[in-house]
Design a protein around this motif. Structure first.
Motif, short mmCIF file in Angstrom:
data_model
loop_
_atom_site.label_atom_id
_atom_site.label_comp_id
_atom_site.label_asym_id
_atom_site.label_seq_id
_atom_site.Cartn_x
_atom_site.Cartn_y
_atom_site.Cartn_z
N MET A 246 5.49 -12.69 28.25
CA MET A 246 5.12 -11.35 27.94
C MET A 246 3.54 -11.66 29.76
N THR A 247 3.41 -10.54 30.47
CA THR A 247 3.14 -11.39 31.67
C THR A 247 1.50 -10.54 31.55
N ALA A 248 0.49 -10.81 32.36
CA ALA A 248 -0.90 -10.61 32.23
C ALA A 248 -0.75 -8.56 32.51
N THR A 249 0.07 -8.63 32.73
CA THR A 249 0.06 -6.91 33.42
C THR A 249 0.03 -6.28 31.71
N ALA A 250 1.18 -6.28 31.19
CA ALA A 250 2.32 -6.32 30.46
C ALA A 250 1.05 -6.60 28.85
N ASP A 251 0.39 -7.38 28.99
CA ASP A 251 -0.63 -8.18 28.54
C ASP A 251 -1.97 -7.05 27.69
N ALA A 252 -2.08 -6.62 28.87
CA ALA A 252 -3.23 -5.64 29.49
C ALA A 252 -2.53 -4.25 28.58
N GLU A 253 -1.79 -3.92 29.31
CA GLU A 253 -1.41 -2.78 28.73
C GLU A 253 -0.82 -2.33 27.56
N ALA A 254 -0.50 -3.16 26.84
CA ALA A 254 -0.41 -3.42 25.11
C ALA A 254 -1.90 -3.00 24.98
N ALA A 255 -2.45 -3.88 25.05
CA ALA A 255 -3.79 -3.62 24.30
C ALA A 255 -4.32 -2.77 24.62
N ALA A 256 -4.00 -1.61 25.53
CA ALA A 256 -4.68 -0.23 25.57
C ALA A 256 -3.57 -0.11 25.19
N ASN A 257 -3.21 -0.02 24.43
CA ASN A 257 -2.41 1.17 23.64
C ASN A 257 -2.90 1.48 22.33
N GLU A 258 -3.68 0.54 22.62
CA GLU A 258 -4.58 0.04 21.31
C GLU A 258 -5.55 1.16 20.62
N LEU A 259 -6.37 1.61 21.63
CA LEU A 259 -7.09 1.89 22.22
C LEU A 259 -6.89 3.54 21.51
N THR A 260 -8.41 3.70 21.16
CA THR A 260 -8.49 5.89 21.25
C THR A 260 -8.38 7.07 22.33
N PRO A 261 -7.67 7.37 23.26
CA PRO A 261 -8.03 8.21 24.55
C PRO A 261 -9.18 8.60 24.09
N LEU A 262 -9.92 8.58 25.49
CA LEU A 262 -11.50 9.01 25.51
C LEU A 262 -11.03 10.52 25.10
N ALA A 263 -10.93 11.22 25.76
CA ALA A 263 -10.46 12.91 25.65
C ALA A 263 -10.55 13.17 23.96
N ASP A 264 -9.88 12.19 22.99
CA ASP A 264 -8.64 12.78 21.20
C ASP A 264 -10.94 11.88 21.03
N TYR A 265 -11.46 11.17 21.38
CA TYR A 265 -12.65 10.39 21.16
C TYR A 265 -13.66 11.61 20.62
N LEU A 266 -13.53 12.09 21.71
CA LEU A 266 -15.11 12.62 22.52
C LEU A 266 -14.57 13.61 21.98
N GLY A 267 -13.58 14.21 21.44
CA GLY A 267 -13.05 15.95 20.58
C GLY A 267 -13.64 15.58 19.17
N SER A 268 -13.50 14.32 18.58
CA SER A 268 -13.54 14.35 17.46
C SER A 268 -15.15 14.28 16.71
N VAL A 269 -15.51 13.63 17.67
CA VAL A 269 -17.47 13.56 18.21
C VAL A 269 -17.49 14.50 18.29
N LEU A 270 -17.82 15.33 18.91
CA LEU A 270 -18.82 16.17 19.44
C LEU A 270 -18.02 17.90 18.30
N ARG A 271 -16.18 17.29 17.22
CA ARG A 271 -16.59 18.86 16.63
C ARG A 271 -17.55 18.56 14.88
N ARG A 272 -18.17 17.44 15.13
CA ARG A 272 -19.09 17.01 14.35
C ARG A 272 -20.57 17.21 14.14
N LEU A 273 -20.87 17.63 15.34
CA LEU A 273 -22.04 18.29 15.78
C LEU A 273 -22.36 19.77 15.20
#
Length: 437
Positions: free
Chosen positions: A1-28
């Motif tokens: 696996m290349t360094a770029t592929a590793d980075a992309e794979a790690a990024a795929n495990e992260l929560t998209p910022l828009a989804d995260y913000l939506g989940s937080v702000l709905r609780r306020l």
């Protein structure tokens, strides 16, 4: 696996910022409304629409210092008993002379009436005599006291304001969600409003954590880091409209941190911590606030978000009052960016402001930039209006981690998760920062 592929794979495990913000702000939820005296309402957000109870101006009044008259008298259309032709020979031709039958000031209240060929000397703001439909400015006359000579005739309606000319009773002055500005305070007062219902400014407590932190006024040494974040975030919370309180530094002591947060819930609508959000051995905030107790998750959830800089963010509640807590990274650049994308919208929402996010524009990129794969990057930049319309944006040197770049920036260049390279000449999104310069 290349360094770029590793980075992309790690990024795929992260929560998209828009989804995260939506989940937080709905609780306020916006804070409960308060009825405040008008003098205390500035800077707050209206909780309900405001309608004018009275018209403005409230009565017909002079807009300038001068002489209130009938237009037909000064235009030569009337020859009433008070009319006296002025001596000839004035520059520009004949003039008109009227009898001055009284003086009216802003405090005058008795109704008076004009008769043909007469006028009243009036001050700006004075009520108009009945029958007056023009005010001749003082400088267009000889400023006479018993009689006045008028050298220049204004148009009918000049120099006066009619009742309700600007605002009539029942006019919607401002909608819920609008900030109470000094000018809006003036409008409310002018139409007879003494109290307004607003959302209170959120009380925001800022806590910096870490054994390595020392207070400002000295330089950093090995094993010591000057507490930049609590000072910067206190200023940022105040700029966002919060009532900001800097608690200072809390060591990485579990009991001390728990006790401090419990104490602060008594005076806070939002708590912001900085530092300790990662998964390293010294990241005490995450270990304490996310700890499971009796099978239940801790009060704060920490999430790896597709955000650059600073992927680790925390959100939850603490105390019996369930006060919201935002946990930001300890690196100063990441903390300030985290504040912009998460804490600032939370403050705006609690305050009842609409919209909660900063305004953004599309801008012409002046320099090619690269961005981490799979992360939404916020980079300090300078945005300027183009002479022919639109905007240009210049990324600032050093990238998002540089405090000097953040201090100089008037915008944040936003590069999406799928952007690895943005070429010069392309169109990008830019958040506009408030800068009072």
């Amino acid at each position: 696996m290349t360094a770029t592929a590793d980075a992309e794979a790690a990024a795929n495990e992260l929560t998209p910022l828009a989804d995260y913000l939506g989940s937080v702000l709905r609780r306020l939820r916006a804070l409960p409304p308060l009825d405040l005296d008008l003098t205390q309402a500035y800077g707050n957000v209206l909780a309900e629409d405001v309608v004018a109870p009275h018209s403005y101006p409230a009565f017909d009044q002079a807009a300038v210092d001068g002489y209130a008259a009938r237009w037909e008298d000064i235009s030569g259309g009337s020859r009433g008993p008070g009319y006296v032709p002025a001596p000839s020979g004035m520059p520009g031709g004949r003039s008109i002379r009227l009898n001055v039958v009284g003086d009216l000031g802003a405090a005058s209240w008795r109704p008076v009436r004009l008769t043909p060929g007469s006028c009243f000397s009036v001050a700006a703001g004075a009520p108009l005599p009945i029958g007056a439909d023009v005010v001749v400015p003082v400088e267009w006359t000889d400023q006479g006291m018993a009689a006045v000579e008028i050298f220049r005739a204004p148009k009918r309606g000049y120099g006066l304001r009619r009742a309700g000319e600007e605002l009539v009773a029942g006019t919607l002055l401002a909608r819920a969600g609008a900030y109470v500005s000094p000018a809006l305070v003036a409008v409310f007062a002018a139409t007879g409003i003494g109290h307004v219902v607003v959302r209170p400014s959120p009380r925001v407590v800022i806590v910096a954590t870490g054994d390595e932190l020392v207070d400002v006024g000295r330089g950093s040494q090995a094993g010591q880091v000057v507490d930049t974040n609590s000072h910067a975030l206190t200023a940022a919370a105040a700029e966002a409209g919060g009532l900001a309180y800097r608690v200072g530094i809390c060591d990485d002591d579990p009991e001390a941190l728990r006790g401090l947060l419990e104490d602060q819930t008594l005076r806070a609508d939002l708590i912001i911590t900085t530092g300790g959000t990662g998964t390293g051995p010294g990241d005490m905030v995450r270990r304490i606030l996310s700890r499971r107790d009796g099978g239940r998750a801790g009060p704060v959830t920490f999430t790896e978000v597709a955000l650059y800089p600073g992927t680790a963010l925390g959100f939850g509640t603490v105390g019996a009052e369930e006060v919201p807590v935002v946990c930001l990274p300890g690196e100063p650049g990441a903390a300030l960016i985290g504040f912009e994308v998460l804490a600032r919208p939370a403050i705006q929402l609690l305050a009842g402001a609409e919209p909660v996010f900063r305004p953004s524009v599309r801008a012409h990129l002046l320099e090619t930039v690269s961005s981490p794969a799979g992360l939404r990057e916020f980079r300090p930049a300078h945005v300027a209006e183009r002479r022919g319309g639109g905007y240009t944006v210049q990324p600032l040197a050093g990238g998002p981690y540089t405090l000097s770049g953040l201090a100089e920036a008037n915008g944040l260049l936003v590069l999406g998760e799928r952007v690895n390279t943005a070429a010069a000449g392309s169109t990008v999104d830019v958040l506009l920062l408030d800068r009072r310069r």
